[in-house]
Motif scaffolding. Structure first.
Motif, PDB file in Angstrom:
ATOM      1  N   ARG A  97      28.034   8.542 -46.062  1.00 49.14           N
ATOM      2  CA  ARG A  97      26.380   7.687 -46.051  1.00 49.14           C
ATOM      3  C   ARG A  97      26.531   6.341 -45.908  1.00 49.14           C
ATOM      4  NH1 ARG A  97      22.148  10.970 -43.371  1.00 49.14           N
ATOM      5  NH2 ARG A  97      24.349  12.290 -43.169  1.00 49.14           N
ATOM      6  N   ALA A  98      26.058   6.779 -47.919  1.00 50.51           N
ATOM      7  CA  ALA A  98      26.291   5.504 -48.464  1.00 50.51           C
ATOM      8  C   ALA A  98      26.797   4.228 -48.401  1.00 50.51           C
ATOM      9  CB  ALA A  98      26.032   5.932 -50.391  1.00 50.51           C
ATOM     10  N   GLY A  99      28.174   4.582 -48.572  1.00 52.03           N
ATOM     11  CA  GLY A  99      29.690   4.088 -47.491  1.00 52.03           C
ATOM     12  C   GLY A  99      28.998   3.100 -46.451  1.00 52.03           C
ATOM     13  N   HIS A 100      29.009   4.294 -45.244  1.00 51.83           N
ATOM     14  CA  HIS A 100      28.459   3.602 -43.950  1.00 51.83           C
ATOM     15  C   HIS A 100      27.056   2.258 -44.262  1.00 51.83           C
ATOM     16  CE1 HIS A 100      30.745   5.845 -40.941  1.00 51.83           C
ATOM     17  NE2 HIS A 100      30.342   6.708 -42.101  1.00 51.83           N
ATOM     18  N   ALA A 101      25.956   2.785 -45.494  1.00 56.03           N
ATOM     19  CA  ALA A 101      25.103   2.113 -44.782  1.00 56.03           C
ATOM     20  C   ALA A 101      25.834   0.068 -45.673  1.00 56.03           C
ATOM     21  CB  ALA A 101      24.390   2.302 -45.532  1.00 56.03           C
ATOM     22  N   LEU A 102      26.008   0.440 -46.428  1.00 50.23           N
ATOM     23  CA  LEU A 102      26.961  -0.982 -46.926  1.00 50.23           C
ATOM     24  C   LEU A 102      27.762  -1.184 -46.169  1.00 50.23           C
ATOM     25  CD1 LEU A 102      28.499   0.232 -50.343  1.00 50.23           C
ATOM     26  CD2 LEU A 102      25.400  -1.194 -50.712  1.00 50.23           C
ATOM     27  N   MET A 103      28.314  -1.570 -44.880  1.00 49.22           N
ATOM     28  CA  MET A 103      28.839  -2.505 -43.941  1.00 49.22           C
ATOM     29  C   MET A 103      27.743  -3.247 -43.339  1.00 49.22           C
ATOM     30  SD  MET A 103      31.739  -2.025 -43.394  1.00 49.22           S
ATOM     31  CE  MET A 103      32.166  -2.613 -42.431  1.00 49.22           C
ATOM     32  N   ASN A 104      26.445  -2.932 -43.763  1.00 53.06           N
ATOM     33  CA  ASN A 104      24.707  -3.708 -42.848  1.00 53.06           C
ATOM     34  C   ASN A 104      25.226  -5.043 -43.486  1.00 53.06           C
ATOM     35  OD1 ASN A 104      24.225  -1.446 -41.361  1.00 53.06           O
ATOM     36  ND2 ASN A 104      22.687  -0.631 -42.838  1.00 53.06           N
ATOM     37  N   ASP A 105      25.520  -5.192 -44.863  1.00 54.10           N
ATOM     38  CA  ASP A 105      25.991  -6.117 -44.936  1.00 54.10           C
ATOM     39  C   ASP A 105      26.503  -6.996 -45.720  1.00 54.10           C
ATOM     40  OD1 ASP A 105      22.895  -7.064 -45.406  1.00 54.10           O
ATOM     41  OD2 ASP A 105      22.710  -5.201 -47.743  1.00 54.10           O
ATOM     42  N   ASN A 106      28.224  -6.081 -45.648  1.00 56.19           N
ATOM     43  CA  ASN A 106      29.070  -6.444 -45.929  1.00 56.19           C
ATOM     44  C   ASN A 106      29.445  -8.145 -44.158  1.00 56.19           C
ATOM     45  OD1 ASN A 106      32.255  -6.619 -45.304  1.00 56.19           O
ATOM     46  ND2 ASN A 106      32.682  -5.009 -46.325  1.00 56.19           N
ATOM     47  N   PRO A 107      30.044  -8.957 -45.486  1.00 55.19           N
ATOM     48  CA  PRO A 107      30.438 -10.328 -44.827  1.00 55.19           C
ATOM     49  C   PRO A 107      31.398 -10.016 -43.797  1.00 55.19           C
ATOM     50  CG  PRO A 107      31.170 -10.645 -47.303  1.00 55.19           C
ATOM     51  CD  PRO A 107      30.461  -9.043 -46.343  1.00 55.19           C
ATOM     52  N   TYR A 108      32.469  -8.943 -43.896  1.00 55.02           N
ATOM     53  CA  TYR A 108      33.545  -8.747 -42.775  1.00 55.02           C
ATOM     54  C   TYR A 108      33.028  -7.434 -41.443  1.00 55.02           C
ATOM     55  CZ  TYR A 108      36.174 -10.656 -46.326  1.00 55.02           C
ATOM     56  OH  TYR A 108      36.312 -11.587 -47.523  1.00 55.02           O
ATOM     57  N   ALA A 109      32.006  -7.742 -41.336  1.00 55.45           N
ATOM     58  CA  ALA A 109      31.411  -6.539 -41.030  1.00 55.45           C
ATOM     59  C   ALA A 109      32.150  -6.573 -39.090  1.00 55.45           C
ATOM     60  CB  ALA A 109      29.678  -6.476 -40.694  1.00 55.45           C
ATOM     61  N   THR A 110      31.106  -8.654 -38.515  1.00 59.59           N
ATOM     62  CA  THR A 110      31.192  -8.547 -37.635  1.00 59.59           C
ATOM     63  C   THR A 110      32.874  -8.207 -36.702  1.00 59.59           C
ATOM     64  OG1 THR A 110      29.509  -9.549 -37.276  1.00 59.59           O
ATOM     65  CG2 THR A 110      30.375 -10.364 -35.823  1.00 59.59           C
ATOM     66  N   PRO A 111      33.580  -9.139 -37.572  1.00 57.40           N
ATOM     67  CA  PRO A 111      35.045  -9.706 -37.049  1.00 57.40           C
ATOM     68  C   PRO A 111      35.421  -7.850 -37.704  1.00 57.40           C
ATOM     69  CG  PRO A 111      34.885 -10.753 -39.710  1.00 57.40           C
ATOM     70  CD  PRO A 111      33.178 -10.375 -38.597  1.00 57.40           C
ATOM     71  N   ARG A 112      35.222  -7.165 -38.256  1.00 59.88           N
ATOM     72  CA  ARG A 112      35.420  -5.764 -38.408  1.00 59.88           C
ATOM     73  C   ARG A 112      35.449  -4.807 -37.042  1.00 59.88           C
ATOM     74  NH1 ARG A 112      38.812  -1.507 -38.536  1.00 59.88           N
ATOM     75  NH2 ARG A 112      37.704   0.378 -38.874  1.00 59.88           N
ATOM     76  N   PHE A 113      34.110  -4.963 -36.998  1.00 53.62           N
ATOM     77  CA  PHE A 113      34.056  -3.905 -35.415  1.00 53.62           C
ATOM     78  C   PHE A 113      34.668  -4.647 -34.348  1.00 53.62           C
ATOM     79  CE2 PHE A 113      29.747  -3.884 -37.768  1.00 53.62           C
ATOM     80  CZ  PHE A 113      29.945  -2.689 -38.353  1.00 53.62           C
ATOM     81  N   GLN A 114      35.541  -6.197 -34.084  1.00 54.38           N
ATOM     82  CA  GLN A 114      36.098  -7.048 -33.105  1.00 54.38           C
ATOM     83  C   GLN A 114      37.125  -6.325 -33.389  1.00 54.38           C
ATOM     84  OE1 GLN A 114      34.525  -7.771 -30.199  1.00 54.38           O
ATOM     85  NE2 GLN A 114      36.737  -7.586 -29.738  1.00 54.38           N
TER      86      GLN A 114
END
Ligand code: DP6
Length: 361
Positions: A225-242
């Motif tokens: 749960r906490a790990g998912h939340a940390l994705m909100n501010d992860n600098p690689y989040a957008t390219p990761r989802f793609q």
């Protein structure tokens, strides 16, 4: 948008209601990972998993009409035969959240008994099996009381939707063989709201093995749960989802063609990407342990030396899942026992394989 809010599912006060339902539901292992969510348990990218067979939860729900009507969930929750208040209060909150979907729940007294096939302390995430087993029980109760879910597809879809609200990965445990959760090009009816079965795979994958190597049974420093939340501010989040969207498209082709080498490349890279996302979160954290890396190195060396198609993946923890086709089990097991078990806690592993999905008991 499909949702399941239904204020008609109310029992008349004079109804003679008493019964019990039970389901066994398995865990699953994601090949393309769900990591990052938004809104009410909606995934930032699609994921795909193998349904497992040996790692499962069995849940029995007994219900009867409350003797005195009142608002609120009346629940006694037993885990492995003993009253468990910590688990009980989590389940209580979950059921309260489900009241718009199952308004009859606060008309009932509930007794739930749940048990896992694997030790609770094995370090295996049990949320997928336990939340899917409970969701299946709730849908069966609805169908018993209101005769609303006799269609198999409608039943599974609602069970997956309800399981998702308990734990995202649980949405995928409802189905045999493989499941896709999240909108995904090329998968008919795929949705962020529930998972769908994916059986369009080469026969080699239908009985794929998954030896779960228990590196550590200790509690994780950072929960999923906490790990998912940390994705909100992860600098690689957008390219990761793609990246996950692109990878799932590539993996779907590979699964159909039975191309093991390509399968292994995608799956291993995906597992390491998941852990790289943890390492690049703020604050950063590590869930792999030195022995996880020892195992990964040995799997790669063994593969290079023998050319056997054996690959690893990890979930959000230190344990390593060893994936390989059933026809090389006699070559792989001695390798596991001699070279990998020394890196496992108490030399423990759980031999598992792709399974048939949940079963009503
Ligand atoms: C790494 O489903 O456990 O196993 O929705 O907060 O309950 P919640 O998270 P959870 O996350 C699973 C993460 C994963 C990848 C996966 O199973 O897809």
């Amino acid at each position: 948008m499909l949702d399941y809010i239904n204020s008609d599912l109310i029992l008349s006060d004079s109804a003679d209601v008493e019964g019990e339902v039970a389901w066994r539901s398995p865990s699953n292992i994601a090949l393309i990972k769900y990591w990052g969510k938004y809104g009410v348990q909606l995934p930032c990218n699609p994921s795909i998993s193998f349904t497992l067979e040996n790692a499962f939860t069995e849940t029995l729900v007994q219900y009867e009409l409350k003797s005195k009507p009142d608002k609120g969930i009346a629940l006694d929750f037993f885990f492995e035969g003993e009253l468990n208040e910590a688990f009980g209060s989590r389940v209580q909150k979950y059921l309260e959240q489900l009241l718009p979907i199952f308004p009859f729940l606060d008309q009932l007294s509930l007794k739930i008994n749940s048990a896992n096939s694997f030790p609770h302390s094995a370090g295996i995430a049990s949320s997928a099996s336990s939340m899917s087993a409970l969701a299946l029980c709730l849908c069966t109760i609805e169908d018993n009381l209101f005769d609303t879910l006799s269609d198999d597809t409608a039943f599974s879809q609602k069970a997956s939707y309800v399981a998702r609200l308990g734990s995202g990965s649980a949405s995928r445990s409802i189905y045999s063989t493989m499941a896709v959760w999240g909108e995904c090009e090329g998968i008919a009816n795929s949705s962020d709201l529930f998972a769908v079965e994916h059986s369009d795979v080469h026969s080699v994958f239908k009985n794929f093995q998954d030896d779960i190597l228990i590196v550590s049974t200790g509690e994780k420093a950072v929960s999923s749960r906490a790990g998912h939340a940390l994705m909100n501010d992860n600098p690689y989040a957008t390219p990761r989802f793609q990246q996950a969207k692109n990878r799932i498209a590539a993996l779907l082709q590979t699964l159909q063609a039975g191309d093991l080498e390509e399968f292994g490349q995608i799956v291993e890279n995906e597992a390491l990407t998941l852990h790289a996302l943890m390492m690049s979160s703020q604050p950063s954290y590590l869930l792999m342990q030195p022995n996880s890396l020892q195992i990964i190195e040995r799997v790669r060396a063994f593969r290079a030396a023998t050319k056997h198609p054996v690959y690893f993946t990890l979930d959000a923890g230190p344990n390593v899942h060893l994936l390989y086709p059933e026809d090389i089990i006699h070559e792989i097991r001695p390798f596991v026992e001699e070279e990998l078990l020394p890196f496992c806690e108490n030399s423990t592993y759980i031999p598992d394989f792709v399974g048939e999905g949940p079963e009503e008991l």
